[in-house]
Write an enzyme that holds these catalytic residues in place. Structure first.
Site, PDB file in Angstrom:
ATOM      1  N   ASP A   1      53.768  20.042  67.883  1.00 39.12           N
ATOM      2  CA  ASP A   1      52.527  19.646  67.201  1.00 39.12           C
ATOM      3  C   ASP A   1      52.819  19.904  65.726  1.00 39.12           C
ATOM      4  O   ASP A   1      53.994  20.019  65.342  1.00 39.12           O
ATOM      5  CB  ASP A   1      51.322  20.454  67.716  1.00 39.12           C
ATOM      6  CG  ASP A   1      49.980  19.846  67.276  1.00 39.12           C
ATOM      7  OD1 ASP A   1      49.544  18.870  67.896  1.00 39.12           O
ATOM      8  OD2 ASP A   1      49.375  20.331  66.290  1.00 39.12           O
TER       9      ASP A   1
ATOM     10  N   ASN B   1      55.732  13.640  62.070  1.00 46.48           N
ATOM     11  CA  ASN B   1      56.213  12.931  63.257  1.00 46.48           C
ATOM     12  C   ASN B   1      55.342  11.723  63.605  1.00 46.48           C
ATOM     13  O   ASN B   1      55.850  10.618  63.791  1.00 46.48           O
ATOM     14  CB  ASN B   1      56.279  13.925  64.433  1.00 46.48           C
ATOM     15  CG  ASN B   1      56.600  13.225  65.736  1.00 46.48           C
ATOM     16  OD1 ASN B   1      55.708  12.788  66.454  1.00 46.48           O
ATOM     17  ND2 ASN B   1      57.874  13.069  66.032  1.00 46.48           N
TER      18      ASN B   1
ATOM     19  N   LYS C   1      46.972  24.340  74.948  1.00 40.31           N
ATOM     20  CA  LYS C   1      47.449  24.246  73.561  1.00 40.31           C
ATOM     21  C   LYS C   1      47.798  25.645  73.083  1.00 40.31           C
ATOM     22  O   LYS C   1      47.256  26.627  73.587  1.00 40.31           O
ATOM     23  CB  LYS C   1      46.347  23.672  72.656  1.00 40.31           C
ATOM     24  CG  LYS C   1      46.848  23.090  71.360  1.00 40.31           C
ATOM     25  CD  LYS C   1      47.315  21.660  71.550  1.00 40.31           C
ATOM     26  CE  LYS C   1      47.979  21.096  70.326  1.00 40.31           C
ATOM     27  NZ  LYS C   1      48.204  19.648  70.477  1.00 40.31           N
TER      28      LYS C   1
END
Ligand code: NDP
Ligand code: 2IT
Length: 444
Positions: free
Chosen positions: A166, A240, A126
């Protein structure tokens, strides 16, 4: 002291300033107790837990860029390459002012198990930065993204580490990052996912996390003799994940009535209108007050509040720890019987426990939101074979993956004596594959 408790103590000592990371590790290790206890001697000798809680590599770097007034701005960039036992590091990039080492580590840690659950060959990673794309011009966003990749490109690649979107990172940001990566390396390769459809993106990746969340929820409900048909669904977030969760909820016969952003929330008695939401959030990049302006029947409220709305199913799709014990009590009192996490760790541990103790079906994010990263892995496959699959092909693979994740988590929970505990089931099923690979690869 048990091995799990020893490692929990170690992790608390070493990461005292990272509460979100500690929360994620606490939840995972506690639910792995039955598996660890069954293999305690081997796992302890091999230091499996000490290795799994320590990222293989952490990169932290300066990101200087020039704003529209000619002022130099400086942000901090991060990439945590957490675990590559089952594949190249894979996970999104978060662009939000709250980003710090602990947030990226919690997300990277969760990603290890989530990616394993997809059944596809992807390790956990990440990244992101404390940059806020909100209110910035396209040129400013491009300047930031180019500077960010000018450092990060050294550490990523189609077979090493493949970042994606993200919070705060959508199609625009991925486009600018991809362009800069290609310019610096000369490589036209699948180094990022969530790309545009004209340059290697996959059909259905945009919708995948929200759609996958509903495929998972549908399967969980069916397995428990229930259905989404005619149910009222409460959703948080307006980005999203939330948008396409709302769209698929409609398609499966449910009625989604709320959405939210960081300043307020909408209750629409006629159900959330997806086209309006997309116009407000994706085209105008505006606040939800604009939704109210376009849909006069809807209510707009400042602050937090979606969990007070009466519903059958709740889908937290905004951010970590957005649903606490008081919210859980309000939902249960209002008759909510299922909660499925679209966001990463949106439910606090106390709230999760309360749901489980009160018979609410509870789907943890690392299982129920895995459709996004699974479809990213499908994008990687298409990039490798230099072909594009149809929307229907990708969507049907996504649906199968989500159904399999549900059943793997369900079976693991039953096998280890906690039927219906999908938190434990998901952690155990995800962990087993990673550990098998780590043991086979020796001390690395
Ligand atoms: P977006 O940036 O598209 O949307 C995020 C939404 O959440 C926005 O409506 C935003 O409001 C709201 N939000 C963000 N931070 C906060 C906060 N601190 N308090 C209240 N609201 C907040 O992100 P995504 O939809 O992509 O991500 C949402 C969640 O889903 C995250 O937890 C992410 O990690 C997770 N996730 C995302 C996947 C993906 O494929 N994109 C895959 C799996 C999980 P505002 O616009 O006001 O900031
Ligand atoms: O949390 C997540 O799984 C994501 N943000 C998606 C990661 C990805 O690589 O698609």
């Amino acid at each position: 002291m048990s091995y799990v408790d020893e490692v929990l103590e170690l992790v608390r000592k070493k990461n005292a300033s990272e509460p979100e990371f500690l929360q994620a590790v606490d939840e995972v290790l506690n639910s792995l107790r039955p598996v660890i206890e069954a293999n305690e001697e081997l796992y302890k000798r091999e230091a499996i837990l000490e290795r799994i809680i320590e990222p293989e590599r952490q990169i932290k770097f300066r990101v200087p860029w020039v704003d529209d007034k000619g002022q130099v701005q400086v942000n901090t960039g991060y990439r945590v390459q957490f675990n590559s036992a089952i594949g190249p590091y894979k996970g999104g990039l978060r662009l939000h002012p709250s980003v710090n080492t602990g947030i990226i580590k919690f997300l990277g840690f969760e990603q290890i198990f989530k990616n394993s659950l997809t059944g596809l060959p992807i390790g956990g990673g990440k990244g992101g930065a404390d940059f806020d794309p909100k209110g910035k011009s396209d040129r400013e966003v491009m300047a930031f993204c180019q500077s960010f990749i000018t450092e990060l490109y050294k550490y990523i690649g189609a077979d090493t580490d493949v970042p994606a979107g993200d919070i705060g990172t959508g199609a625009r940001e991925i486009g600018y990052m991809y362009g800069q990566y290609k310019r610096l390396t000369g490589l036209y390769e699948g180094v990022l996912t969530g790309k545009g459809l004209t340059y290697g993106g996959s059909l259905a990746r945009t919708e995948a996390t929200g759609y996958g969340l509903l495929y998972f929820t549908d399967e969980m409900l069916k397995s428990n003799g229930k259905s989404l048909e005619g149910k009222t669904v409460v959703v948080s977030g307006a980005g999203n994940v939330a948008t396409y969760a709302i769209q698929k909820a409609w398609q499966l016969g449910a009625k989604p009535v709320t959405c939210s952003d960081s300043t307020g929330w909408i209750y629409d008695p006629d159900g959330i209108d997806v086209a309006t939401l997309i116009e407000v959030k994706q085209v105008k990049r505006a606040r939800l007050t604009e939704y109210k302006a376009m849909r006069p029947n809807a209510e707009y409220h400042e602050g937090k509040g979606v969990w007070t709305v009466k519903c059958d199913v709740a889908l937290p799709c905004a951010t970590q720890n957005e649903l606490d014990l008081d919210d859980a009590k309000a939902l249960v009192a209002n008759g909510c019987f299922a909660v499925a996490e679209g966001a990463n760790m949106p439910t606090t541990m106390e709230a999760t426990k309360y749901f489980q103790e009160n018979g609410v079906l509870f789907a943890p994010g690392k299982a129920s939101n895995a459709g996004g990263v699974a479809t990213s892995a499908l994008e990687m496959s298409q990039n490798s074979e230099r072909l594009s699959w149809t929307f229907e092909e990708v969507d049907s693979k996504l649906k199968n993956i989500m159904i399999n994740i549900f059943h793997n988590a369900d079976e693991a929970a039953k096998k280890y004596g906690c039927p219906g505990d999908y938190v434990a089931g998901a952690n155990i099923a995800g962990f087993e594959k990673v550990v098998t690979a780590m043991l086979a690869q020796g001390v690395v």
